[in-house]
Design a protein around this motif. Structure first.
Motif, PDB file in Angstrom:
ATOM      1  N   ARG A 174       0.836  -1.208   0.000  1.00 39.28           N
ATOM      2  CA  ARG A 174       0.000   0.000   0.000  1.00 39.28           C
ATOM      3  C   ARG A 174       0.865   1.249   0.000  1.00 39.28           C
ATOM      4  N   GLU A 175       1.902   1.212   0.809  1.00 39.40           N
ATOM      5  CA  GLU A 175       2.785   2.370   0.931  1.00 39.40           C
ATOM      6  C   GLU A 175       3.550   2.613  -0.376  1.00 39.40           C
ATOM      7  N   GLU A 176       4.050   1.535  -0.965  1.00 43.51           N
ATOM      8  CA  GLU A 176       4.815   1.664  -2.215  1.00 43.51           C
ATOM      9  C   GLU A 176       3.920   2.164  -3.347  1.00 43.51           C
ATOM     10  N   GLN A 235      14.887   2.953  -3.407  1.00 40.85           N
ATOM     11  CA  GLN A 235      15.634   2.809  -2.151  1.00 40.85           C
ATOM     12  C   GLN A 235      14.694   2.353  -1.028  1.00 40.85           C
ATOM     13  N   HIS A 236      13.521   2.927  -1.029  1.00 38.22           N
ATOM     14  CA  HIS A 236      12.538   2.603   0.009  1.00 38.22           C
ATOM     15  C   HIS A 236      12.044   1.159  -0.161  1.00 38.22           C
ATOM     16  N   ARG A 237      11.814   0.795  -1.418  1.00 38.68           N
ATOM     17  CA  ARG A 237      11.395  -0.587  -1.719  1.00 38.68           C
ATOM     18  C   ARG A 237      12.430  -1.587  -1.212  1.00 38.68           C
ATOM     19  N   GLU A 270      12.239   2.622  13.832  1.00 33.89           N
ATOM     20  CA  GLU A 270      13.192   3.570  13.243  1.00 33.89           C
ATOM     21  C   GLU A 270      12.821   3.871  11.777  1.00 33.89           C
ATOM     22  N   HIS A 271      12.348   2.841  11.077  1.00 35.88           N
ATOM     23  CA  HIS A 271      11.939   3.018   9.691  1.00 35.88           C
ATOM     24  C   HIS A 271      10.763   4.000   9.582  1.00 35.88           C
ATOM     25  N   ILE A 272       9.768   3.806  10.427  1.00 38.35           N
ATOM     26  CA  ILE A 272       8.590   4.679  10.375  1.00 38.35           C
ATOM     27  C   ILE A 272       8.985   6.112  10.715  1.00 38.35           C
ATOM     28  N   VAL A 293      12.598   6.877   7.912  1.00 42.25           N
ATOM     29  CA  VAL A 293      12.556   6.630   6.469  1.00 42.25           C
ATOM     30  C   VAL A 293      11.182   7.007   5.899  1.00 42.25           C
ATOM     31  N   ASP A 294      10.125   6.531   6.551  1.00 42.47           N
ATOM     32  CA  ASP A 294       8.788   6.881   6.073  1.00 42.47           C
ATOM     33  C   ASP A 294       8.562   8.395   6.142  1.00 42.47           C
ATOM     34  N   ALA A 295       9.102   9.001   7.173  1.00 40.37           N
ATOM     35  CA  ALA A 295       8.904  10.446   7.356  1.00 40.37           C
ATOM     36  C   ALA A 295       9.381  11.239   6.138  1.00 40.37           C
TER      37      ALA A 295
HETATM   38 FE   LIG Z   1       8.184   2.298   4.553  1.00 39.24          FE
END
Ligand SMILES: [Fe+2]
Length: 126
Positions: A52-54, A67-69, A108-110, A113-115
């Motif tokens: 969903r995020e991707e 990179q996120h993937r 840490e990712h949320i 990285v998500d930020a």
């Molecule tokens: Fe993510």
């Protein structure tokens, strides 16, 4: 802790609830089954959430998508490895590995990285 998209915030909350559920399972033999269930649930829901995020990042033209993937793939691989080891590995080690992975990676990712995609999500319907 908000990434600025309600549906993704809901996902993150659910993943963190699952993590807290894992923290609360006991270490007795009878808890082994619930640990497997929680692991399976976490594994499945993580995949749904990442997809969903991707998809949203792609639609919003987020420049660091690849990179996120890759970061998502790494996490899925790690959880899967731990799930596979669940039958024969030491219960305490599995638990410690999982807690470390989830705490250090997921949270840490949320937060970090998500930020980074938040500014690109400004015009999504949420
Ligand atoms: Fe993510």
């Amino acid at each position: 802790m908000s990434v600025g998209v309600a549906v993704l915030d809901d996902d993150h909350r659910k993943l963190i609830d699952m993590f807290n559920g894992l923290l609360k399972t006991g270490i007795a033999e009878k808890d082994r089954e619930s640990l497997s269930g929680l692991l399976g649930g976490l594994n499945d829901y993580t995949k749904v959430h990442f997809a969903r995020e991707e998809d949203l990042m792609e639609r919003q033209g987020y420049p660091n998508l690849e990179q996120h993937r890759a970061a998502h793939r790494y996490f899925i691989d790690e959880v899967q490895k731990l799930c596979q080891d669940n039958d024969d590995s030491n219960e305490m080690m599995l638990r410690i590995d999982l807690i470390l992975l989830l705490k250090e990676w997921l949270i840490e990712h949320i937060q970090n990285v998500d930020a980074q995609y938040t500014p690109f999500m400004a015009d999504t319907a949420h």
